[in-house]
Design an enzyme around this catalytic site. Structure first.
Site, PDB file in Angstrom:
ATOM      1  N   HIS A  24      27.309  62.068  77.776  1.00  0.00           N
ATOM      2  CA  HIS A  24      28.258  63.083  77.311  1.00  0.00           C
ATOM      3  C   HIS A  24      27.542  64.211  76.581  1.00  0.00           C
ATOM      4  O   HIS A  24      27.786  65.393  76.851  1.00  0.00           O
ATOM      5  CB  HIS A  24      29.308  62.443  76.391  1.00  0.00           C
ATOM      6  CG  HIS A  24      30.226  63.437  75.744  1.00  0.00           C
ATOM      7  ND1 HIS A  24      31.176  64.151  76.450  1.00  0.00           N
ATOM      8  CD2 HIS A  24      30.318  63.876  74.457  1.00  0.00           C
ATOM      9  CE1 HIS A  24      31.822  64.963  75.626  1.00  0.00           C
ATOM     10  NE2 HIS A  24      31.314  64.830  74.418  1.00  0.00           N
ATOM     11  N   ARG A  38      24.906  75.244  76.283  1.00  0.00           N
ATOM     12  CA  ARG A  38      23.617  75.852  75.912  1.00  0.00           C
ATOM     13  C   ARG A  38      22.652  75.994  77.080  1.00  0.00           C
ATOM     14  O   ARG A  38      21.594  76.598  76.939  1.00  0.00           O
ATOM     15  CB  ARG A  38      22.924  74.998  74.833  1.00  0.00           C
ATOM     16  CG  ARG A  38      23.498  75.145  73.436  1.00  0.00           C
ATOM     17  CD  ARG A  38      22.703  74.321  72.461  1.00  0.00           C
ATOM     18  NE  ARG A  38      22.730  72.908  72.814  1.00  0.00           N
ATOM     19  CZ  ARG A  38      23.682  72.048  72.436  1.00  0.00           C
ATOM     20  NH1 ARG A  38      24.656  72.458  71.668  1.00  0.00           N
ATOM     21  NH2 ARG A  38      23.649  70.791  72.810  1.00  0.00           N
TER      22      ARG A  38
END
Ligand code: CA
Length: 415
Positions: free
Chosen positions: A133, A142
């Site tokens: 996860h 990101r």
């Protein structure tokens, strides 16, 4: 082990389980209870009938309560003895099978009761302990290179969540409103969340108070854990992605979390103990542990549109967790942070390595770029109004089944 109470072989509530909860009986009377098959057993009345007389440490009726906190606080020696006693009196050769007065007074069909929030939760912490996860979310927020931040394999990352909005299964959740900043706009906007999500989690519940300055080691941790529940950590992704820098989750998370009503004890989960993933690099001394600390618990998530069928959208397993409960509690208290009876510590979203095992819509639809198709052809990027999310979980091994039942919650339109 067999019981005189009949139940289906697929029941989560076998004689091996004996979970604890709190119920309203016949819409008028509240007490702590246990369950076998589809029978809910009023423990307060069972106590009054003397069934727990020989157990040391219970000197008043702790089951005559609106929460399990007082019972849990008695600690493992007492709660374990009570569970074993219940298991014994439900056995196939038990005299209770012929004790019609007790059966009539203490046993209720599940349809005759309403389950309540099982504990008062003074504090709630949410970890982030699934490597799959954390990597998936990192990639989306990101990019591939910085997916897993440098601290992740050294610290069971977590944050303090909101205890006041934890509700029991069956409670509706109102779509939150808030600030969001869509990528194509220069300034934030306000309105109902458009990226509402679930998070498939499990939570453990602590059975003791500690003093500030005290720590709980990895070897002490399991004695401090009463049991576990299924946990849906509802999340507003568009609110979350705008607000989370630099202090982490806030309004994207604190509007609601849902839990299953039955607390399954760690003792009942013993048959499902399994090895943990290898932790590389090696963790600091205070996070090292001995023995099998993960649990093989099969998890399922269903999405049910209004008046529609349940669609199985994810199958995962609690055994995938990189950080285990003992490490989480040891880390949480290593600085001297005190814990309280009833505290809930959630695992973080439990994802596996392939798409079918992802524990959130964010991952399943890859932030909306790859929508799910439901049975009747409808598509879902995130959760829509009047959708119900249902999570189920159970361990099954060598004919022994122990499960949690379910946690469900329906999303209502924003106010
Ligand atoms: Ca979470």
């Amino acid at each position: 082990m067999k019981s005189f109470v009949n139940y289906d072989s697929t029941s989560d509530f076998s004689i091996h389980n004996i979970p604890f909860g709190v119920a309203v009986f016949n819409q008028e009377y509240i007490a702590c209870c246990t369950r076998i098959g589809d029978q809910v057993i009023d423990l307060a009345t069972l106590y009054d009938y003397g069934f727990f007389d020989e157990i040391e440490g219970i000197d008043e009726n702790v089951f005559e309560a609106y929460t399990l906190n007082e019972f849990i606080e008695l600690g493992k020696p007492v709660t374990t003895a009570v569970r074993l006693k219940i298991q014994a009196i439900l056995g196939e050769d038990s005299k209770l099978a012929e004790d019609h007065k007790t059966l009539e007074e203490c046993f209720f069909s599940i349809d005759q009761v309403k389950m309540m929030m099982p504990v008062h939760v003074p504090n709630y912490t949410d970890f982030y302990s699934s490597i799959e996860h954390a990597t998936n979310v990192g990639k989306m927020f990101r990019g591939e290179e910085n997916a897993l931040l440098p601290n992740w394999k050294h610290i069971p990352v977590g944050y303090h969540g909101r205890a006041s909005s934890i509700v029991v299964s069956g409670t509706d959740i109102i779509r939150p409103k808030g600030q969001m900043k869509p990528a194509d706009l220069d300034a934030p906007i306000f309105g109902p969340c458009k990226q509402l999500d679930f998070e498939l989690e499990m939570a453990f519940i602590v059975n003791q108070h500690t003093e500030m300055g005290e720590s709980i080691s990895t070897s002490q941790a399991e004695d401090a854990i009463f049991g576990m529940v299924l946990f849906n950590d509802w999340s507003a992704r568009d609110i979350q992605s705008w607000e989370y820098v630099p202090l982490g989750p806030f309004l994207g998370k604190n509007f609601g979390s849902s839990v299953s009503p039955w607390v399954v004890t760690l003792e009942a989960l013993e048959p499902f103990r399994t090895t943990s993933p290898t932790q590389e690099p090696k963790v600091l001394d205070y996070l090292q542990f001995e023995g099998n600390k993960n649990f093989d618990i099969h998890l399922e998530v269903y999405l049910q549109p209004e008046n529609g069928d349940q669609n199985l959208i994810s199958e995962s397993n609690y055994k995938f967790m990189y950080w285990n409960m003992a490490q989480q509690l040891a880390h949480h208290t290593i600085n001297g942070c005190n814990v309280e009876v009833g505290d809930m510590y959630a695992s973080g979203t439990i994802s596996g390595s392939n798409r079918k095992s992802f524990g959130s819509m964010l991952e399943l639809s890859w932030r909306g770029t790859n929508p799910l198709t439901l049975k009747k052809g409808e598509e879902r990027k995130f959760i829509e109004d009047n959708d119900t999310i249902i999570m189920k979980g159970f361990g099954e091994k060598e004919g022994i089944r122990v499960g949690f039942g379910e946690v469900s919650g329906k999303i209502l339109p924003a106010n």
